[in-house]
Design an enzyme around this catalytic site. Sequence first.
Site, PDB file in Angstrom:
ATOM      1  N   ASP A  31      25.349  22.236  55.161  1.00  0.00           N
ATOM      2  CA  ASP A  31      26.065  21.067  54.536  1.00  0.00           C
ATOM      3  C   ASP A  31      25.650  21.110  53.008  1.00  0.00           C
ATOM      4  O   ASP A  31      24.317  21.059  52.866  1.00  0.00           O
ATOM      5  CB  ASP A  31      26.358  19.871  55.280  1.00  0.00           C
ATOM      6  CG  ASP A  31      27.298  19.046  54.809  1.00  0.00           C
ATOM      7  OD1 ASP A  31      28.321  18.865  55.507  1.00  0.00           O
ATOM      8  OD2 ASP A  31      27.250  18.484  53.581  1.00  0.00           O
ATOM      9  N   GLU A  61      37.316  15.111  55.839  1.00  0.00           N
ATOM     10  CA  GLU A  61      37.545  15.466  54.710  1.00  0.00           C
ATOM     11  C   GLU A  61      37.995  16.837  54.368  1.00  0.00           C
ATOM     12  O   GLU A  61      38.955  17.167  53.295  1.00  0.00           O
ATOM     13  CB  GLU A  61      36.404  15.381  53.770  1.00  0.00           C
ATOM     14  CG  GLU A  61      35.868  13.930  53.680  1.00  0.00           C
ATOM     15  CD  GLU A  61      34.380  13.796  52.905  1.00  0.00           C
ATOM     16  OE1 GLU A  61      33.997  14.831  52.631  1.00  0.00           O
ATOM     17  OE2 GLU A  61      33.976  12.680  53.285  1.00  0.00           O
ATOM     18  N   HIS A  91      35.681  21.952  62.039  1.00  0.00           N
ATOM     19  CA  HIS A  91      34.222  22.175  61.765  1.00  0.00           C
ATOM     20  C   HIS A  91      33.456  21.127  62.758  1.00  0.00           C
ATOM     21  O   HIS A  91      33.984  20.142  62.867  1.00  0.00           O
ATOM     22  CB  HIS A  91      33.986  22.260  60.418  1.00  0.00           C
ATOM     23  CG  HIS A  91      34.090  20.760  59.710  1.00  0.00           C
ATOM     24  ND1 HIS A  91      35.395  20.798  59.234  1.00  0.00           N
ATOM     25  CD2 HIS A  91      33.432  19.754  59.323  1.00  0.00           C
ATOM     26  CE1 HIS A  91      35.698  19.576  58.669  1.00  0.00           C
ATOM     27  NE2 HIS A  91      34.401  18.997  58.825  1.00  0.00           N
ATOM     28  N   HIS A 126      29.795  19.442  62.816  1.00  0.00           N
ATOM     29  CA  HIS A 126      28.540  18.968  62.292  1.00  0.00           C
ATOM     30  C   HIS A 126      27.321  19.137  63.171  1.00  0.00           C
ATOM     31  O   HIS A 126      27.569  18.260  64.196  1.00  0.00           O
ATOM     32  CB  HIS A 126      28.606  17.522  61.680  1.00  0.00           C
ATOM     33  CG  HIS A 126      29.547  17.490  60.503  1.00  0.00           C
ATOM     34  ND1 HIS A 126      29.529  17.134  59.036  1.00  0.00           N
ATOM     35  CD2 HIS A 126      30.772  17.172  60.624  1.00  0.00           C
ATOM     36  CE1 HIS A 126      30.454  17.067  58.593  1.00  0.00           C
ATOM     37  NE2 HIS A 126      31.345  16.914  59.235  1.00  0.00           N
TER      38      HIS A 126
HETATM   39  P1  5GP Z   1      34.186  16.157  57.377  1.00  0.00           P
HETATM   40  O1  5GP Z   1      34.136  14.816  56.468  1.00  0.00           O
HETATM   41  O2  5GP Z   1      35.616  16.996  57.028  1.00  0.00           O
HETATM   42  O3  5GP Z   1      33.937  16.055  58.651  1.00  0.00           O
HETATM   43  O4  5GP Z   1      33.258  16.944  56.536  1.00  0.00           O
HETATM   44  C1  5GP Z   1      33.252  17.793  55.571  1.00  0.00           C
HETATM   45  C2  5GP Z   1      31.656  18.310  55.093  1.00  0.00           C
HETATM   46  O5  5GP Z   1      31.783  19.219  54.273  1.00  0.00           O
HETATM   47  C3  5GP Z   1      31.114  17.119  54.214  1.00  0.00           C
HETATM   48  O6  5GP Z   1      29.932  16.963  55.145  1.00  0.00           O
HETATM   49  C4  5GP Z   1      30.797  17.696  52.928  1.00  0.00           C
HETATM   50  O7  5GP Z   1      29.464  17.465  52.519  1.00  0.00           O
HETATM   51  C5  5GP Z   1      30.803  19.126  53.342  1.00  0.00           C
HETATM   52  N1  5GP Z   1      31.089  19.921  52.029  1.00  0.00           N
HETATM   53  C6  5GP Z   1      32.156  19.828  51.216  1.00  0.00           C
HETATM   54  N2  5GP Z   1      32.367  20.836  50.444  1.00  0.00           N
HETATM   55  C7  5GP Z   1      31.502  21.593  50.745  1.00  0.00           C
HETATM   56  C8  5GP Z   1      30.816  22.787  50.008  1.00  0.00           C
HETATM   57  O8  5GP Z   1      31.769  23.402  49.048  1.00  0.00           O
HETATM   58  N3  5GP Z   1      30.107  23.617  50.684  1.00  0.00           N
HETATM   59  C9  5GP Z   1      29.305  23.258  51.619  1.00  0.00           C
HETATM   60  N4  5GP Z   1      28.342  23.733  52.448  1.00  0.00           N
HETATM   61  N5  5GP Z   1      29.558  21.835  52.391  1.00  0.00           N
HETATM   62  C10 5GP Z   1      30.666  21.276  51.876  1.00  0.00           C
END
Ligand code: 5GP
Length: 119
Positions: free
Chosen positions: A33, A99, A104, A106
């Site tokens: 991440d 987001e 995905h 984590h």
């Molecule tokens: P969500 O809130 O959708 O569950 O998590 C999205 C995750 O993607 C967040 O933890 C954020 O830090 C990560 N993220 C967003 N953009 C990028 C990126 O360009 N590269 C990587 N490696 N992680 C990203």
Amino acid sequence: MAYDQNNIFAKILRGEIPCNKIYEDDYVLAFHDIAPKAKVHILVIPKGEYTDIVDFGVNGSADELKGFYSAVAKIAAEQGLTQDGFRSIANTGSFGGQEVPHYHIHLLGGERIGPMTSL
Ligand code: 5GP
């Protein structure tokens, strides 16, 4: 929700944006991440176009589901997360704080992870 071909993980899968890759096979890509919330913070994504865990669970093939969760297990073991444990999170939709609209998981570990939710 229709799948957005321009979400950031779709771009990573197409190689348009770099990532710090940990693992890849026919079904998944895993990478660090960009804004880690724990000592170890890995994202595992399916290669197929699924918006969230519901879309993946309903519309993913048996091979895709098996491939994905087998890879999650393999990555957790290879990254040293299984001995002391870790947390897996699949944020879903707006109330879930998702987001990026590409399914995905984590994987958070390498230290004790805090409270399960903060509302
Ligand atoms: P969500 O809130 O959708 O569950 O998590 C999205 C995750 O993607 C967040 O933890 C954020 O830090 C990560 N993220 C967003 N953009 C990028 C990126 O360009 N590269 C990587 N490696 N992680 C990203």
